[in-house]
Design a protein around this motif. Sequence first.
Motif, mmCIF file in Angstrom:
data_model
loop_
_atom_site.group_PDB
_atom_site.id
_atom_site.type_symbol
_atom_site.label_atom_id
_atom_site.label_comp_id
_atom_site.label_asym_id
_atom_site.label_seq_id
_atom_site.Cartn_x
_atom_site.Cartn_y
_atom_site.Cartn_z
ATOM 1 N N HIS A 199 56.525 20.090 24.806
ATOM 2 C CA HIS A 199 57.611 19.144 24.506
ATOM 3 C C HIS A 199 57.634 17.942 25.437
ATOM 4 O O HIS A 199 58.481 17.074 25.291
ATOM 5 N N GLY A 200 56.745 17.891 26.382
ATOM 6 C CA GLY A 200 56.821 16.811 27.355
ATOM 7 C C GLY A 200 58.113 16.944 28.150
ATOM 8 O O GLY A 200 58.555 18.040 28.475
ATOM 9 N N GLY A 242 53.069 21.441 39.957
ATOM 10 C CA GLY A 242 54.108 21.628 40.952
ATOM 11 C C GLY A 242 54.752 20.351 41.457
ATOM 12 O O GLY A 242 55.583 20.398 42.368
ATOM 13 N N LYS A 243 54.392 19.223 40.866
ATOM 14 C CA LYS A 243 54.930 17.923 41.297
ATOM 15 C C LYS A 243 55.685 17.247 40.158
ATOM 16 O O LYS A 243 55.547 17.614 38.994
ATOM 17 N N GLY A 244 56.482 16.248 40.532
ATOM 18 C CA GLY A 244 57.131 15.451 39.511
ATOM 19 C C GLY A 244 56.179 14.416 38.935
ATOM 20 O O GLY A 244 55.179 14.061 39.565
ATOM 21 N N PRO A 245 56.458 13.916 37.735
ATOM 22 C CA PRO A 245 55.617 12.852 37.160
ATOM 23 C C PRO A 245 55.653 11.613 38.041
ATOM 24 O O PRO A 245 56.708 11.250 38.577
ATOM 25 N N PHE A 262 51.274 11.831 30.641
ATOM 26 C CA PHE A 262 52.315 11.648 29.630
ATOM 27 C C PHE A 262 52.454 10.171 29.298
ATOM 28 O O PHE A 262 52.566 9.334 30.207
ATOM 29 N N TYR A 270 52.594 8.285 32.770
ATOM 30 C CA TYR A 270 52.850 9.053 33.978
ATOM 31 C C TYR A 270 51.733 10.071 34.194
ATOM 32 O O TYR A 270 51.165 10.607 33.240
ATOM 33 N N TYR A 308 68.915 10.072 35.988
ATOM 34 C CA TYR A 308 68.610 10.783 34.743
ATOM 35 C C TYR A 308 68.281 12.251 35.053
ATOM 36 O O TYR A 308 67.717 12.554 36.102
ATOM 37 N N GLN A 317 50.913 13.680 36.265
ATOM 38 C CA GLN A 317 51.605 14.795 36.913
ATOM 39 C C GLN A 317 50.599 15.845 37.370
ATOM 40 O O GLN A 317 49.817 16.352 36.563
ATOM 41 N N PHE A 331 59.318 10.809 25.815
ATOM 42 C CA PHE A 331 57.980 11.177 26.233
ATOM 43 C C PHE A 331 57.150 11.751 25.086
ATOM 44 O O PHE A 331 57.674 12.376 24.155
ATOM 45 N N GLY A 332 55.821 11.571 25.203
ATOM 46 C CA GLY A 332 54.897 12.326 24.381
ATOM 47 C C GLY A 332 54.771 13.739 24.937
ATOM 48 O O GLY A 332 55.341 14.067 25.981
ATOM 49 N N GLU A 333 53.993 14.563 24.232
ATOM 50 C CA GLU A 333 53.911 15.980 24.590
ATOM 51 C C GLU A 333 53.019 16.251 25.803
ATOM 52 O O GLU A 333 53.060 17.354 26.362
ATOM 53 N N GLY A 334 52.208 15.299 26.191
ATOM 54 C CA GLY A 334 51.356 15.488 27.354
ATOM 55 C C GLY A 334 49.918 15.817 26.998
ATOM 56 O O GLY A 334 49.645 16.428 25.955
ATOM 57 N N GLN A 342 61.063 4.107 36.237
ATOM 58 C CA GLN A 342 61.776 5.310 36.644
ATOM 59 C C GLN A 342 60.892 6.109 37.585
ATOM 60 O O GLN A 342 59.695 6.260 37.341
ATOM 61 N N GLY A 379 61.917 12.963 40.846
ATOM 62 C CA GLY A 379 61.995 13.886 41.952
ATOM 63 C C GLY A 379 60.989 15.010 41.802
ATOM 64 O O GLY A 379 60.224 15.047 40.826
ATOM 65 N N TYR A 406 66.076 15.292 33.168
ATOM 66 C CA TYR A 406 65.165 15.682 32.111
ATOM 67 C C TYR A 406 64.819 17.162 32.283
ATOM 68 O O TYR A 406 64.861 17.696 33.387
ATOM 69 N N LEU A 427 54.681 7.482 38.133
ATOM 70 C CA LEU A 427 54.353 6.318 37.313
ATOM 71 C C LEU A 427 52.951 5.819 37.651
ATOM 72 O O LEU A 427 52.641 5.554 38.819
ATOM 73 N N PHE A 429 63.888 17.903 36.036
ATOM 74 C CA PHE A 429 63.542 16.748 36.862
ATOM 75 C C PHE A 429 64.656 15.717 36.843
ATOM 76 O O PHE A 429 65.211 15.400 35.782
ATOM 77 N N ARG A 485 66.279 4.817 28.784
ATOM 78 C CA ARG A 485 65.987 6.242 28.655
ATOM 79 C C ARG A 485 64.574 6.416 28.117
ATOM 80 O O ARG A 485 64.201 5.789 27.137
ATOM 81 N N LEU A 486 63.822 7.278 28.759
ATOM 82 C CA LEU A 486 62.442 7.489 28.360
ATOM 83 C C LEU A 486 62.319 8.563 27.284
ATOM 84 O O LEU A 486 62.936 9.624 27.398
ATOM 85 N N TYR A 496 59.078 -0.943 26.228
ATOM 86 C CA TYR A 496 58.440 -0.631 27.512
ATOM 87 C C TYR A 496 57.672 0.669 27.322
ATOM 88 O O TYR A 496 58.225 1.635 26.779
#
Lengths: 113, 113
Positions: free
Chosen positions: B41-42, A41-44, A89, A36, B33, A38, A103-106, B102, B105, B35, A46, B90, A100-101, A32
């Motif tokens: 580092h993402g 100041g906000k969460g990622p 991301f 994401y 979860y 972002q 992640f890449g570095e962004g 996923q 927050g 994070y 989807l 997060f 469990r995700l 999968y």
Amino acid sequence: QQQVKQSPQSLIVQKGGISIINCAYENTAFDYFPWYQQFPGKGPALLIAIRPDVSEKKEGRFTISFNKSAKQFSLHIMDSQPGDSATYFCAASIKTSGSRLTFGEGTQLTVNP
Amino acid sequence: DAGITQSPRHKVTETGTPVTLRCHQTENHRYMYWYRQDPGHGLRLIHYSYGVKDTDKGEVSDGYSVSRSKTEDFLLTLESATSSQTSVYFCAISDGGGNYEQYFGPGTRLTVT
């Protein structure tokens, strides 16, 4: 061990242009691949996701291209807008391991007006 | 933010003090979860839960513990905070059952001085 590598770290695009962000993964058990978005100041949030049984998925201006043999996937943002300026991301997960995700570095995307 | 709240949203604490962060969901999702997000580092998984009282470690679990006594609450505890734990934390939720998605927050910014 960084299992998902993302490039570029930052990207500047003109309004109306195409933004392309690339990711490569190592673990062939990943099944999968979400992206994401972002804002500061906000969460990622989807944005779009793909599973390895398809090579492309499109939702509006956002497209994921997936190359299973190369273990790479990319996000294309068509007709980029200043409102798309955010950090993106890529990630990958395995359903049987609790989804469990990893992640890449962004990538910090800036779309100039 | 998909019915997810985190508290506190900001916290400054001193090295060596215990800190507990709370994640609360109203979606009745099975998986939760934690994070942490650091530049370059993402996001990295600390711990996750696949049900009440069922938890497991992520890739950066050292120095952290978690508890889940109710479906809606997932607590992250730093037993003795260190400066290396300064980060944005997060919480995310997922309903599992074949759905990989996923939702995150708003985050807690923790500074350890």
